[in-house]
Design an enzyme around this catalytic site. Structure first.
Site: not given
Lengths: 334, 334
Positions: A63, A318
């Site tokens: 992110k 991720s």
């Protein structure tokens, strides 16, 4: 052929130019994350797997790529008023960290049921936490209230071209590290990551296959693909707290056009993949981050005739923000 | 100056030539492991820390470097009879794996109290497990029995020039990745790793500082350094199961001459370092592997005037083979 594909991508909220610019913009701030491989996991999967370890990105998740691109895209006047977002966690921490780097305020609306370690990350990076109820309506209303009071810029977790472009830098970096990749598996939630990755990867190699991995209990993207329009779910039921969001109007067209298939997996498959990540790869991976490995090991992957020729598979790990106690409990409640 | 230092190292069981040859020999088999860094940990330590992640080496620990060097140093006739070792775990798994790669048998004497995940690793890699009692006498007697029965070659976990040279490849690789390192912190047990690393690193940069990290409850190396001769302990008391061995006659001279200082730490400091590794670095690190971080964060490090000018510190995260349940219990019993 490539030119055509390049022009076609211009119709989306990001393209190879915006992704390349994002890469240059965020370069001073992001880690180039390593790629791991394991012969043990290769033999379990029957494929060559390459794990892109965004758990080692700043803030513990991919992110930060999108967040830093958004923050450093702002002009000075906008930036001075700060940024606001609502997020289940990793985007929030990433935005707070990027804002801190630029020296501007960040206002983070967080639902009350967010994991503890994610909330602590936001605070550690200097974000101002504003609590909301767990539902999306309360999150958006609370964020709007902050917007009006502060004049800050809203940075949506995924439905934002700057975010999509920032997340797309992951594909450029990954294909530079492992050029022989023929398939990418990417977790899907709101679609910011996979949109950026699909646009970036297919601009470099139009033949590359981009697959989404989604929990069965939050399979709005799979349903959307199947029905040709955005489907939102009234309720989700998955352990993967980062994968409960719905597609946005900027991510849906990319998912519709450029994502080749969506593999849905059971929560227990996600937990098993987390165990492999810990025991074999030696990395801490949150539920949402482990879903790509779960997908490639799933029966639906193995049985899919279209995926038989996938050989060199890139898996996006991720994020790694999982409380150790939560990991421990997950593995014991299988 | 460098020539002198180079000649001096000729008197040890390994030197820069044997380490360079080991590097070329094992290159087809080992992973080049990534180096991680974290601004959060830098600010906690007040230093720039670089973490060499040997937890991502094959078998989950640095031991595969020495083991594969030993295995691939054997001539065909020796090799055919196989290898034998006694080990608390990581060396055993590494030797089994390297033997499997060469297609030769490995006989692994393992004490009954070895951690479950380490025993499973040995079996997974095709090693033939032979149980012994937990004490060193029983381990050595059992190994000797196997030696006589099979004609296999003994590959000691650390008191062996081939092993020391193989472990030393870690320093060449690390200094190539982060040339500005001025200090290395290396776990010490039998001394194989730190001997190879000290010889390799000081051959490249004679000014580099090499520090050992040792548990207070198994501080035979610190006592040996202080008294100028090998001290062995009748009993050890530490949670770090990989750090209970004593120096050997090949490793002691290197530790005596080339290791600048030994930092001893409490078990609770090791456990806290494991927590940091998991929560901040997102890596699974076993107790023995976390001790370097524990050392740099310890009061004895911070108070040591000789270490004030250490700026760019390389920390060997030497292994990641820790049962998740053991990690969880460790962190909850602090």
């Amino acid at each position: 052929m490539e030119d055509k594909s390049h022009r076609e991508h211009k119709k989306y909220a990001a393209d190879i130019d915006s992704i390349s610019k994002a890469q240059a913009r965020i370069k001073p701030y992001v880690h180039i994350t390593p790629v791991l491989s394991s012969e043990t996991l290769n033999s379990i999967a029957g494929k060559s797997l390459f794990f892109k370890c965004e758990c080692f990105q700043k803030g513990g998740a991919f992110k930060f790529r999108g967040a830093s691109n958004a923050i450093f895209s702002l002009d000075d006047e906008q930036a001075a008023k700060g940024v606001v977002t609502h997020s289940s966690g990793n985007h929030a921490a990433a935005l707070a960290m990027a804002a801190k780097l630029r020296g501007i305020p960040s206002y983070i609306v967080i639902p009350k049921n967010a994991p503890k370690c994610k909330v602590e990350n936001v605070k550690r990076y200097g974000g101002q936490v504003i609590w909301s109820e767990a539902n999306m309506q309360s999150r958006e209303e609370t964020a709007n209230k902050v917007l009006h009071e502060t004049g800050a810029t809203l940075v949506h977790p995924y439905n934002d071209g700057r975010i999509i472009s920032g997340q797309g830098t992951l594909s450029l970096e990954f294909l530079d590290q492992v050029p022989q990749l023929d398939t990418l598996i990417v977790p899907i939630s709101g679609g910011g990551l996979i949109s950026g990755v699909a646009i970036g990867a297919k601009s470099i190699n139009p033949a590359i296959r981009v697959l989404a991995a989604e929990p069965k209990g939050a399979d709005d993207a799979a349903q959307s693909k199947a029905s040709g329009r955005i489907i939102t779910l009234a309720r989700t039921n998955t352990i993967a707290d980062g994968l409960r969001a719905s597609l946005g109007d900027l991510t849906w067209p990319v998912v519709r056009d450029l994502v080749d298939d969506i593999i849905t997996v059971e929560d227990k498959e996600i937990v098993e993949a987390m165990r492999y990540c810990y025991e074999i790869l030696k990395v801490a991976i949150e539920h949402s981050g482990a879903i790509g490995l779960a997908a490639v090991l799933s029966d639906s992957f193995k049985r899919n005739p279209d995926l038989k020729d996938a050989r060199n598979i890139g898996i996006m790990l991720s994020g790694g923000n999982v409380d150790l106690g939560v990991l421990w409990e997950s593995l014991n409640n299988r």
